[in-house]
Scaffold this active site. Sequence first.
Site, short mmCIF file in Angstrom:
data_model
loop_
_atom_site.label_atom_id
_atom_site.label_comp_id
_atom_site.label_asym_id
_atom_site.label_seq_id
_atom_site.Cartn_x
_atom_site.Cartn_y
_atom_site.Cartn_z
N MET A 30 47.37 40.40 51.31
CA MET A 30 48.51 41.25 51.68
C MET A 30 48.21 41.95 53.00
O MET A 30 48.83 42.96 53.35
CB MET A 30 48.82 42.26 50.57
CG MET A 30 49.22 41.56 49.27
SD MET A 30 50.24 42.57 48.18
CE MET A 30 49.16 43.95 47.87
N ALA A 35 36.29 44.28 55.28
CA ALA A 35 35.16 43.36 55.14
C ALA A 35 35.20 42.57 53.83
O ALA A 35 34.64 41.48 53.75
CB ALA A 35 33.85 44.14 55.26
N GLY A 36 35.86 43.12 52.80
CA GLY A 36 36.00 42.39 51.54
C GLY A 36 36.84 41.13 51.73
O GLY A 36 36.47 40.05 51.27
N HIS A 37 37.97 41.27 52.44
CA HIS A 37 38.80 40.09 52.72
C HIS A 37 38.02 39.10 53.60
O HIS A 37 38.09 37.89 53.41
CB HIS A 37 40.06 40.47 53.50
CG HIS A 37 41.01 41.36 52.76
ND1 HIS A 37 41.18 42.68 53.07
CD2 HIS A 37 41.86 41.10 51.74
CE1 HIS A 37 42.09 43.20 52.28
NE2 HIS A 37 42.52 42.28 51.45
N GLN A 61 55.04 42.56 43.01
CA GLN A 61 53.90 43.08 42.26
C GLN A 61 53.76 44.60 42.34
O GLN A 61 52.79 45.16 41.87
CB GLN A 61 52.61 42.38 42.69
CG GLN A 61 52.14 42.66 44.10
CD GLN A 61 51.00 41.73 44.50
OE1 GLN A 61 51.20 40.57 44.82
NE2 GLN A 61 49.77 42.23 44.46
O1 PAF Z 1 44.91 40.50 45.87
C1 PAF Z 1 45.90 40.54 46.64
O2 PAF Z 1 45.80 40.91 47.79
C2 PAF Z 1 47.27 40.11 46.10
O3 PAF Z 1 47.44 40.48 44.78
C3 PAF Z 1 47.55 38.62 46.31
C4 PAF Z 1 46.59 37.75 45.52
C5 PAF Z 1 47.47 38.27 47.77
C6 PAF Z 1 48.98 38.29 45.83
O4 PAF Z 1 49.94 39.01 46.53
#
Ligand code: PAF
Length: 283
Positions: A30, A35-37, A61
Site C-alpha cells: 500500500m 525497510a520492511g517493505h 480493507q
Molecule cells: O500488507 C499490506 O500492505 C496490504 O494488506 C496488502 C497485502 C498490500 C493488500 O492491500
Amino acid sequence: MKTVSAVDELRTAVHSARREGQRIGFVPTMGNLHAGHLELVRVAREIADFVVISIFVNPLQFSPNEDFASYPRTLDEDSAQLSAMEVDLLFTPAMNDMYPGGQDAASIITVPGISDRLCGASRPGHFQGVATVVARLFNLVCPDIAVFGEKDFQQLLVIRRMASDLAFDIEIIGVPTVRELDGLALSSRNRYLDAGQRAIAPLLYQVLNDVAGEIAAGNTAFRELEQGAIESLIAAGFQPEYFSVCREIDLAEAQDASQSVAVLAAVTLGKARLIDNLRIPGC
Ligand code: PAF
C-alpha cells in the site's frame, strides 16, 4: 523501472517477460515504503527474474472509522526507492483499475475461520478486503512467486489459505519481520507515534519475548501468560486489543504445546494501532 497504472499495460509487460522465460516475482504493497517493505523487494529480487511491485491503498480493507483517507501516500519517494532496487515494473492502479464497477459492487472473497479471530474480530471485513484485493492482483499480475511480511502473520495465513482454496499456482513466501534496533517492528503506522509513545512502543516486543521465553521453557499455562501480558501492557501505557497464544497453523487458541505455537498481539498507543507476533520454534 517502468511504471504503469492501466491493467492492459501491466499485462503486456508481464506477458513479454514471461515469454522470455523469466520467473515473475510480486510484492503487493500500500506504499509508504520502509525497510520492511524493501526487505520483501530484496527477497523477490533474489528469487525472481522479473519483479513487479504494486502500490494501491485498498479501501476495502479499512473500516469506516479507520485511516483510509489519511493513510500516507508517498508515491515519489516510494518510486525512487524501488527504482534504486532495480524493480522491473511498478503497478500503481487507480481505484477504477482495481474496482471497475465501483468498490461497493466488487465481488468479495471470504476466507472463513482464520479471518474471524484476532485482528478479524476487531476489524470486521478487513481480511475480506485483503483477500479480495490480493486475489484480483494475483489474477492481474499472474506471478510465479508472491512475497509477504510475517509481521502481518494472520494476513499471511489468510492469503496462503485463499491461494490454496482458489488454486492459484503461486508460491507464497513469508519474510521475517524487520525491526528497529530496540525491537519495534517496522510499520507505516509507527509515524503516528509521538516521542513519548515511541519510547514505550518497543515494550510490546519485550512482552512478546518474555511470554515466548516462558513457553519455550515449558510453561503451558497459556491463558495465565496472556492475562499477565495484558496487565504488563496496560501498566506500560498500551491499550491492548488482544494478546493470544495460538496454534501457528490456523491461529486457533493453543491448548497445549503439542503443535507449533505463535504469540500474537495488537495494541493501541495514542493514534497508532500496533501489531506484532513471535513464533516459538520446537513447540
Ligand atoms: O500488507 C499490506 O500492505 C496490504 O494488506 C496488502 C497485502 C498490500 C493488500 O492491500
